[in-house]
Structure formats: C-alpha cells, structure tokens
Design a protein around this motif. Structure first.
Motif, PDB file in Angstrom:
ATOM      1  N   VAL A 236     -12.248 -10.969  -4.641  1.00 14.93           N
ATOM      2  CA  VAL A 236     -11.407 -11.935  -4.599  1.00 14.93           C
ATOM      3  C   VAL A 236     -10.859 -12.792  -5.892  1.00 14.93           C
ATOM      4  O   VAL A 236     -11.370 -13.682  -5.854  1.00 14.93           O
ATOM      5  N   ASN A 237     -10.732 -12.913  -7.409  1.00 16.49           N
ATOM      6  CA  ASN A 237     -11.093 -13.552  -8.302  1.00 16.49           C
ATOM      7  C   ASN A 237      -9.331 -14.113  -8.298  1.00 16.49           C
ATOM      8  O   ASN A 237      -8.769 -13.157  -8.692  1.00 16.49           O
ATOM      9  N   CYS A 238      -9.540 -15.766  -7.461  1.00 10.68           N
ATOM     10  CA  CYS A 238      -8.032 -16.725  -7.962  1.00 10.68           C
ATOM     11  C   CYS A 238      -7.938 -16.578  -8.466  1.00 10.68           C
ATOM     12  O   CYS A 238      -7.146 -16.989  -9.107  1.00 10.68           O
ATOM     13  N   ALA A 239      -8.879 -17.005  -9.777  1.00  9.87           N
ATOM     14  CA  ALA A 239      -8.319 -16.835 -11.061  1.00  9.87           C
ATOM     15  C   ALA A 239      -7.882 -16.062 -11.856  1.00  9.87           C
ATOM     16  O   ALA A 239      -7.118 -16.276 -12.824  1.00  9.87           O
ATOM     17  N   THR A 240      -7.380 -14.382 -10.841  1.00  7.72           N
ATOM     18  CA  THR A 240      -6.765 -13.593 -12.256  1.00  7.72           C
ATOM     19  C   THR A 240      -5.451 -13.838 -11.135  1.00  7.72           C
ATOM     20  O   THR A 240      -4.149 -12.655 -11.373  1.00  7.72           O
ATOM     21  N   LEU A 241      -5.397 -13.832 -10.109  1.00 11.12           N
ATOM     22  CA  LEU A 241      -3.897 -13.667  -9.548  1.00 11.12           C
ATOM     23  C   LEU A 241      -3.139 -15.128  -9.488  1.00 11.12           C
ATOM     24  O   LEU A 241      -2.428 -16.064  -9.496  1.00 11.12           O
ATOM     25  N   ASN A 242      -2.394 -14.295 -10.883  1.00  8.61           N
ATOM     26  CA  ASN A 242      -1.438 -15.485 -11.488  1.00  8.61           C
ATOM     27  C   ASN A 242       0.090 -14.429 -11.702  1.00  8.61           C
ATOM     28  O   ASN A 242       0.092 -13.424 -12.059  1.00  8.61           O
ATOM     29  N   GLY A 243       1.337 -15.170 -11.558  1.00 10.85           N
ATOM     30  CA  GLY A 243       2.440 -14.788 -12.009  1.00 10.85           C
ATOM     31  C   GLY A 243       3.301 -13.765 -10.622  1.00 10.85           C
ATOM     32  O   GLY A 243       2.498 -14.192  -9.049  1.00 10.85           O
ATOM     33  N   PRO A 244       4.102 -12.797 -10.298  1.00 10.05           N
ATOM     34  CA  PRO A 244       4.771 -12.428  -8.982  1.00 10.05           C
ATOM     35  C   PRO A 244       4.022 -11.782  -8.099  1.00 10.05           C
ATOM     36  O   PRO A 244       4.359 -11.271  -7.436  1.00 10.05           O
ATOM     37  N   ASP A 245       3.107 -11.656  -8.552  1.00  5.18           N
ATOM     38  CA  ASP A 245       2.151  -9.940  -8.091  1.00  5.18           C
ATOM     39  C   ASP A 245       1.344 -10.863  -7.240  1.00  5.18           C
ATOM     40  O   ASP A 245       0.237 -10.246  -7.037  1.00  5.18           O
ATOM     41  N   ALA A 246       0.979 -12.119  -7.823  1.00  9.08           N
ATOM     42  CA  ALA A 246       0.049 -12.932  -7.089  1.00  9.08           C
ATOM     43  C   ALA A 246      -0.025 -12.601  -5.608  1.00  9.08           C
ATOM     44  O   ALA A 246      -1.232 -11.904  -4.866  1.00  9.08           O
ATOM     45  N   MET A 247       1.172 -12.636  -4.732  1.00  8.98           N
ATOM     46  CA  MET A 247       0.786 -12.774  -3.845  1.00  8.98           C
ATOM     47  C   MET A 247       1.139 -11.535  -2.481  1.00  8.98           C
ATOM     48  O   MET A 247       0.053 -11.043  -2.031  1.00  8.98           O
ATOM     49  N   ALA A 248       1.545 -10.396  -3.832  1.00  9.66           N
ATOM     50  CA  ALA A 248       1.816  -8.907  -2.858  1.00  9.66           C
ATOM     51  C   ALA A 248       0.474  -8.766  -3.724  1.00  9.66           C
ATOM     52  O   ALA A 248      -0.929  -7.695  -2.496  1.00  9.66           O
ATOM     53  N   THR A 249      -0.864  -8.640  -4.171  1.00 13.17           N
ATOM     54  CA  THR A 249      -1.995  -8.147  -4.282  1.00 13.17           C
ATOM     55  C   THR A 249      -2.822  -9.013  -3.342  1.00 13.17           C
ATOM     56  O   THR A 249      -4.263  -7.863  -2.640  1.00 13.17           O
ATOM     57  N   LEU A 250      -2.478 -10.158  -2.906  1.00 20.21           N
ATOM     58  CA  LEU A 250      -3.878 -10.898  -1.754  1.00 20.21           C
ATOM     59  C   LEU A 250      -3.648 -10.365  -0.034  1.00 20.21           C
ATOM     60  O   LEU A 250      -3.878  -9.614   0.696  1.00 20.21           O
ATOM     61  N   PHE A 251      -1.973 -10.384  -0.168  1.00 14.48           N
ATOM     62  CA  PHE A 251      -1.007 -10.073   1.402  1.00 14.48           C
ATOM     63  C   PHE A 251      -0.270  -9.073   1.405  1.00 14.48           C
ATOM     64  O   PHE A 251       0.006  -8.345   2.695  1.00 14.48           O
TER      65      PHE A 251
END
Length: 520
Positions: A236-251
C-alpha cells in the motif's frame, strides 16, 4: 481436520510377532485420537519389517492411510546427517495446515533423531505437535500417549546448524549481496531474528531509495519460509491514498453505501488476511485512516465503508517512512498511539553514502540485474571501472536518491555501452550528468529548507551559507536528539578539538540564525 502422524519405523520395538506392545501400532489404539494418515520413515535394510508393519496397521485400522518413505541413513547417530536429511524431507513435504493437523511420533528412532525432530518442530519447519507413546501402565489395556518436551541446550552441534540457517536468512534479506558495512549487517541480523520470531509490526525508516520496499518484500518471504505467514504481501503506497476513496481502498466498501453498481470493494486490509500488509510512506497517511488503521492492527477487525458489521483480517504489518515519525507526532500530524504500536521494532536503513564499502558489491548486483533485463552481458573497461568506483565512494558524492540513483546510473551505462563494454569516456559523461542533476535539485531543495526554517522574512544568505544551513537542517530533521545531530555533523573535526561538546557547538550555530533544536 485430518490427523497426520509422521515418525520412524521402530526397527526393534515394532518387530516381533509375540511382542505385546508396539509403539507404532499403539498410535492406532488410542481412544479419542483418530489417525487419518500415518507416514513411516524406514531404512532399506528394514524394508520387510516396514511392509509387514504397514500391512498389520491397515488390518488394525482400515480407515487409516499408511504411507512408507524410504529414508536411508549411513549413521543414525550423526547429528549433521540426520538433521540435514530430515530438514530436506520437511522442506519438500508440502504441509497443508488448513486441512490437516500434524504430529511427530518421537518414541521410535535414535535419540539424535528425536532431538532433530524437536528442533524442526520448534523452528516451525515441521508445523507439528510432538507425541510420545509408552507401554500400558498397571491394568490398562492400551499404551500411553503424551505430549513431551526436550532440553536441547547441551547439544552445541545443533547450534551450529542454527547459526548456518540464520546466515542463510540474513543473506536472503540482503538479496544475496555480499555487504561489508558493519552497521548494515548488524541491522539485517537483528531484522532476521525479529522477523523469524515475532509477529509484531516492523517499522522501516530511511531516506528515499535506501531499499525499504525491497527489504519489506524480503522480510515477507522470510516469514513465509518460517511459516509466520501463509498469505501474500499487499503493498500500500499511503501517499496515493487521497480524496474520498482513500478509506474505501484500505478498508473496503459496501455497494449499498452509494447505491451505484460496481462500487463494492474488498479493501486492501482484507486482501492481506493471513499475509503481510506493507504500508509504504505511512507518514503520508491521513488522520482518519490512521485512527481506523490503529484499531484494525490491534484487534484484527474493522468496518468497511457503509457497513454495519465488522469484518476480520489478521495480518503482519511492515511500515515504511522517509520522515521522522516522532517529529510528526510531536507536530500533531501523526497519531502518537499509532506510532507507539508500530515502533516496537524500529530499524533505520543507512543511506548509500554511509556504506562506501558496499558500493562494489552493489555494482556487481546492478550489472547482473541489467544483464537479465537487457539480455546482454555488459562490463566495465578497467580504467572506467576504477573511475566509477572512485566517484561512487567519494564522501563528496551525496547520492541523494541512494540506491535508486545508483541503480539508474548503472542501467544507463549498460544500455548505452557499445558491444557491451563501458568505457572511461562514458563514465565521465555519466558522472557529469549526475552532478548537474544533483546540483540543480539540491539548490532548489536548499532554498526551500532554509525558507521553511527562517520564515518568509528571512534575510538573504550567501550561497555558501545557504548550503551549509540546509545541510544542518537536514541532519537535525532526521536525528534523534541534539547530541546525535552534533555527532553526525562534526564527526571529522571532533578528533582535532580539545572540547567535544557537539551539542553545544550545534546549539550556538543554530542560535546565529535565531533557531533552536526542534523548531523545524
């Protein structure tokens, strides 16, 4: 789950038609312990006994699958031979712990074999319970079966095998590169111990390009070999987890949350179930995600977006960061409780400029990698190689991108090499290219660092002073304390001074610009 028992044929105790108690037979006579498969290791010279015993066992317990494995030993009392052959047997076996429960029968075989079995089960090369059978006691009709333990502390010969295996794992973590830097080698040895014995999170810190991603991948493979995990590595590249989809991508996300088709996601945490979750650049993770992630790491449970029900996922965690997380926690941009959870095992990878003795080995590694990629063998002319190594090892060569810069440099030389030979003129051109690129990038970075530290009203500085102050700021941002920063900045001149109070010397330098430790 199916019960599987593995053990040696008892060449004495399992023999004889009139013998009342036979250890292998007694395994199938135990109340409440059904043996679905029994696997016997036997020497060729006891082949007749092995096949006769197998026939007897099949008649006694038709539901038990009895398998024979020819296992010849020149000397069953030789620790090295017995352990080595059992080790190879275990590696080739193909254990399936999701469907089968394994047991090792210790009653038969020499004492050396028993000790070797224990060693292999303790290290999880054989994921099994140890059992020992015994003759009936008192008026009992069947023999006994007990879980046992062995004291191996006095067997120094086995410790040598432990040490050899540890070195193999350390080489695996180093990617097969024969590194000589004592700091890095000590770091790898410690990581090997932690990865082999602990499931706690591992935090990898270091500048960009120091090899955090590659090391995380090797740690996961080591955990696979040691049976600490059985799933895959999820990066998981956390630097790319931006915006409203970040939480959905992770969890993950329930489709009902949006009502739109195609929006349901399993989430990266669920994909890592049973394996390893590598949180690269975790210092870039948002505050909301940090909070949910902490709960997921501690409990193995979390709520997907839009769901009223928790889901579970158990995984090992490796986190990577290029910035000082303790400073970020002090600034309020990183949760201190998450940092505490991640920092039980904290390792700082040294930059390439601090590992000059490893340059030559890494050059050979990069040349081999380029050869596999380009499909052609490439080498340096002698004078070109000497020139490149002198430049690469020079303390003035900063390698700001570390191994990323180094690998790209070697790849360029290999790609442009006529007829597979790298010449001196090519090396001179490559060095000039690197120096120009680095000077331009460092000038911009130096100006930004100084502006951030001194503020918008900072007085103009001479280029010399700006470069010097920028380097001090870099060191202070990555150092654990004022004293640590002072030692790193004044390492060379310290030997020439009567007073060696590096912290005080650094404090006075910062005060000249109105700065204090911890303010930038």
């Amino acid at each position: 789950m199916r019960n599987v028992v593995i053990g040696f044929l008892g060449s004495q105790l399992d023999a004889g038609k009139k013998r009342r108690w036979k250890p292998t037979r007694s395994l199938l006579e135990q109340d409440g312990f059904a043996v679905d498969r029994l696997e016997l290791l036997y020497d060729t010279k006891f082949s007749r006994l092995a096949h006769g015993t197998a026939q007897e066992l099949r008649a006694l317990s038709p539901d038990t699958e009895v398998l024979l494995h020819q296992f010849d030993l020149d000397n069953p009392w030789d620790f090295q031979e017995v352990y080595g052959k059992l080790f190879d047997f275990a590696r080739d076996y193909g254990f399936d712990e999701d469907r089968e429960r394994y047991h090792v029968h210790l009653t038969t075989g020499t004492h050396v074999a028993q000790i070797c079995w224990f060693l292999l089960t303790e290290s999880r090369h054989v994921p099994a319970h140890l059992i020992q059978t015994g003759p009936p006691r008192g008026e009992a009709a069947i023999g006994t079966m007990d879980v046992i333990d062995l004291d191996l502390s006095r067997y120094n010969a086995l410790q040598q095998r432990f040490d050899e295996l540890s070195r193999e794992y350390s080489d695996q973590l180093k990617g097969g590169i024969a590194t000589k830097n004592p700091v890095y080698n000590a770091l790898i040895d410690r990581i090997e111990l932690v990865a082999s014995q602990s499931d706690a999170p591992i935090l990898l810190l270091g500048e960009t390009g120091t090899g955090k991603t590659e090391l995380a991948d090797r740690i996961h493979n080591l955990k696979l070999d040691r049976r600490r995990v059985k799933g895959r590595l999820v990066h998981v590249n956390c630097a790319t987890l931006n915006g409203p989809d970040a939480m959905a991508t992770l969890f993950g996300q329930r489709r009902s949350h949006t009502g739109l088709p195609g929006t349901e996601r399993s989430g990266l945490l669920r994909e890592a179930d049973g394996g390893t979750l590598f949180l690269d650049e975790i210092d870039a993770l948002g505050a909301d995600a940090q909070s949910v992630l902490l709960h997921a790491i501690e409990t193995g449970r979390f709520y997907p977006i839009g769901s009223d029900h928790e889901v579970s996922s158990r995984f090992n965690v490796i986190a990577g960061a290029g910035r000082d997380l303790r400073r970020l926690a002090a600034d309020g941009t990183f949760r201190p409780d998450l940092l505490a959870r991640l920092s039980m095992w904290r390792f700082v990878l040294p930059p390439l400029r601090e590992r000059p003795e490893d340059i030559e080995a890494n050059l050979a590694f990069e040349l081999a990698r380029a050869e596999r990629s380009l499909g052609m063998q490439t080498g340096f002319n002698t004078d070109a190689r000497d020139r490149y190594l002198r430049f690469a090892r020079d303390p003035a060569t900063r390698w700001p991108g570390n191994f990323r810069d180094f690998g790209a440099s070697v790849r360029r030389l290999c790609t442009l090499a006529p007829r597979g030979r790298i010449t001196r003129s090519m090396v001179d051109t490559e060095i000039e290219t690197l120096q120009v690129d680095w000077s331009s990038a460092e000038a911009n970075t130096d100006a930004r660092l100084v502006a951030e530290a001194l503020g918008p009203d900072a007085p103009p500085l001479d280029p010399f002073d700006r470069v010097q102050l920028a380097e001090v700021i870099r060191i202070c941002r990555t150092a654990a304390s004022l004293s640590d920063a002072g030692r790193r900045l004044f390492a060379v001149s310290r030997a020439q001074r009567a007073s060696r109070n590096d912290a005080d010397r650094l404090r006075k330098y910062l005060a000249k610009y109105g700065l204090e430790w911890g303010t930038f």
